[in-house]
Design an enzyme around this catalytic site. Structure first.
Site, PDB file in Angstrom:
ATOM      1  N   GLU A   1       0.832  -1.211   0.000  1.00 47.65           N
ATOM      2  CA  GLU A   1       0.000   0.000   0.000  1.00 47.65           C
ATOM      3  C   GLU A   1       0.864   1.259   0.000  1.00 47.65           C
ATOM      4  O   GLU A   1       0.800   2.087   0.921  1.00 47.65           O
ATOM      5  CB  GLU A   1      -0.961  -0.021   1.186  1.00 47.65           C
ATOM      6  CG  GLU A   1      -1.900  -1.215   1.139  1.00 47.65           C
ATOM      7  CD  GLU A   1      -3.074  -1.152   2.095  1.00 47.65           C
ATOM      8  OE1 GLU A   1      -2.950  -0.494   3.131  1.00 47.65           O
ATOM      9  OE2 GLU A   1      -4.110  -1.764   1.796  1.00 47.65           O
TER      10      GLU A   1
ATOM     11  N   GLU B   1      -5.343  -8.553  -1.144  1.00 46.77           N
ATOM     12  CA  GLU B   1      -6.033  -8.377   0.138  1.00 46.77           C
ATOM     13  C   GLU B   1      -7.501  -8.102  -0.119  1.00 46.77           C
ATOM     14  O   GLU B   1      -7.844  -7.259  -0.955  1.00 46.77           O
ATOM     15  CB  GLU B   1      -5.476  -7.194   0.925  1.00 46.77           C
ATOM     16  CG  GLU B   1      -4.142  -7.436   1.550  1.00 46.77           C
ATOM     17  CD  GLU B   1      -3.721  -6.294   2.464  1.00 46.77           C
ATOM     18  OE1 GLU B   1      -4.588  -5.671   3.102  1.00 46.77           O
ATOM     19  OE2 GLU B   1      -2.511  -6.036   2.525  1.00 46.77           O
TER      20      GLU B   1
END
Ligand code: BG6
Length: 491
Positions: A191, A387
């Site tokens: 991220e 995810e």
């Protein structure tokens, strides 16, 4: 015709060292930013209070490092450090084809700037990869997932310092060489866009005046871009089998209305999210950022050669996390109430068509199909959902069962939408459900926000046996993998 996922689809689950591994003071591991994150109180859940969203100061950091009373759950995680064999056996039982995990940088280079790696740290992951190999599970390894050696915070000020590029590249090369033949799928930064929002956990940035400084955050991001590109170069040179991906926290933001200002606002939200993948996939800064930098008085320092590095070493594939969608509205169209909550960067305003989790995350399976289409249209490189999942309060029954139908429902709906996206023509490599074995939350540092197919008996203060229990979703996912999701898609 039976509907099912294509052969070779990489089904699995994901965890990260900072939230799962524990053993924070064992095997020569150094202190990391994640070790200073306290569990938030339940009333702070929806604002993601704590270290994730607020600026870190040296005083708070020093306090946390010396604090003997507070609860810092990421230090012990789910104790994978001691239980990896049992955990991998559980993954194998579910039929995992892949397991996404991360290496803790400070286990390999305890302070971050050593010349030689910590052999004990390298040996730990050797054991993990060998165990995975025993069951034919392909590792997918993130090099930096929400942790950063504290040594590099204190000595160099984190990623805003260009020297950190060299330390990261040394760490990455060490891993590529040492684990050559054992690992071929790599992600550089988890991220990466979160660094542009929070600074501390993944960037090691301190803000002494208690305010986030955009110029330092974007300079730090620039250094991560360069480090990632150089790591990609090294990965390919060391082993031509290596595939390196970028990883984005995908934030699908819908315009609140068809008012043209709201539409434009949604485009700008998308740009601020896709800026990161634009650089790492296309190999150059997108032009729309020039205006953003100018209006926010950000003057990035580029060294000669930086542009060429970005251009020459883009990633091989794009991965992302997807949990929810959000709604965005132009400030001119906001009520005073909406203006007051607009500061919540991640959650945004409520979508009347969607339900939210106990943590206020708006559940939107179709949004995953929307995102997959949008990303594939934009980049035309293979995508990987690394995810996705539901953080919820689970109950361990007296007989050791956990009835988590809400999780099955969430995952079922998202898997169906991935299938639709593949049918739409999207190239999708795989799916690793987040937190396949319960772990500590990244944003709130709670153990009670559970994602897993496997329950871990531990609370927010690290009390419990840490024993593992199979949830109902464990058996459900086993059937999904075994049938390539035919069991749900044809019902
Ligand atoms: C992603 C992170 O943001 O979302 C994970 O990469 C994190 O580390 C996951 O755990 C879920 O977020 P949270 O805050 O519920 O743990």
């Amino acid at each position: 015709m039976t509907k099912q996922f294509p052969e070779g689809f990489l089904w699995g689950g994901a965890t990260a060292a900072n939230q799962f591994e524990g053993g924070f003071d064992e095997g020569g591991r150094g202190f990391a930013t994640s070790d200073t994150a306290r569990a938030v109180k339940p009333e702070e859940r929806k604002t993601m209070g704590g270290e994730f969203s607020s600026p870190m100061t040296l005083e708070r950091l020093t306090f946390a490092m010396e604090d003997k009373e507070g609860s810092y759950p990421k230090r012990w995680g789910s104790d994978f450090y001691h239980r990896y064999k049992e955990d991998i056996a559980l993954m194998a039982e579910m039929g995992f084809k892949t397991y996404r995990m991360s290496i803790a940088w400070s286990r390999i280079f305890p302070n971050g700037d050593e010349i030689e790696p910590n052999e004990e740290g390298l040996a730990f992951y050797d054991k993990v990869f060998d165990e995975l190999n025993k069951y034919g599970i392909e590792p997918l390894v993130t090099l930096s997932h929400y942790e950063f050696p504290i040594g590099l915070v204190l000595k160099y000020g984190g990623w805003k310092n260009r020297k950190v590029i060299d330390f990261f590249v040394r760490y990455a090369k060490t891993c590529f060489k040492h684990y050559k033949g054992k690992v071929k799928y790599w992600l550089t930064f988890n991220e990466i866009n979160i660094l542009g929002m929070t600074g501390y956990l993944s960037g090691g940035l301190l803000f002494e005046d208690g305010k986030l400084h955009l110029d330092e955050m974007y300079q730090a991001v620039h250094h991560q871009f360069i480090a990632s590109a150089l790591a990609t170069k090294a990965a390919h040179e060391i082993d031509s089998e290596n595939k390196v991906g970028m990883m984005l926290a995908r934030m699908e933001a819908y315009p609140a209305t068809c008012h043209p200002d709201d539409i434009m606002n949604a485009i700008q939200k998308d740009q601020s999210n896709l800026f990161y993948s634009d650089v790492q996939v296309r190999g150059e800064y997108p032009r729309y950022m020039n205006r953003f930098f100018k209006e926010n008085q950000i003057e990035l320092v580029f060294e000669p050669g930086d542009e060429a590095i970005l251009k020459q070493y883009p990633v091989d594939f794009m991965s992302f996390s997807y949990y929810m969608s959000s709604v965005t509205r132009h400030p001119n169209n906001q009520t005073p109430e909406q203006k007051a909550t607009a500061g919540n960067l991640i959650l945004g305003e409520a979508n009347p068509y969607l339900e939210a989790s106990d943590w206020g995350w708006q559940i939107d399976p179709v949004g995953l199909r929307v995102t997959l289409n949008k990303l594939y249209d934009r980049y035309q490189i293979p995508l990987f959902v690394v995810e996705n999942g539901l953080g919820a309060l689970d109950k361990l029954e007296e007989d050791g069962s956990i009835h988590d139908n809400y999780r099955i429902d969430y995952l079922d709906k998202h898997i169906r939408q991935m299938y639709e996206a593949i049918e739409d023509g999207v190239e999708l490599m795989g799916y690793t459900m987040w937190g396949c074995i319960d772990l500590v939350s990244a944003s709130t540092s709670e153990m009670s926000k559970r994602y897993g197919f496997v329950y871990v008996d531990a609370d927010d203060r690290g009390q419990g046996t840490f024993d593992r229990y199979r949830k109902d979703s464990f058996y459900w996912y086993t059937d999904v993998i075994a049938s390539q999701a035919a069991n749900i898609l044809n019902n």
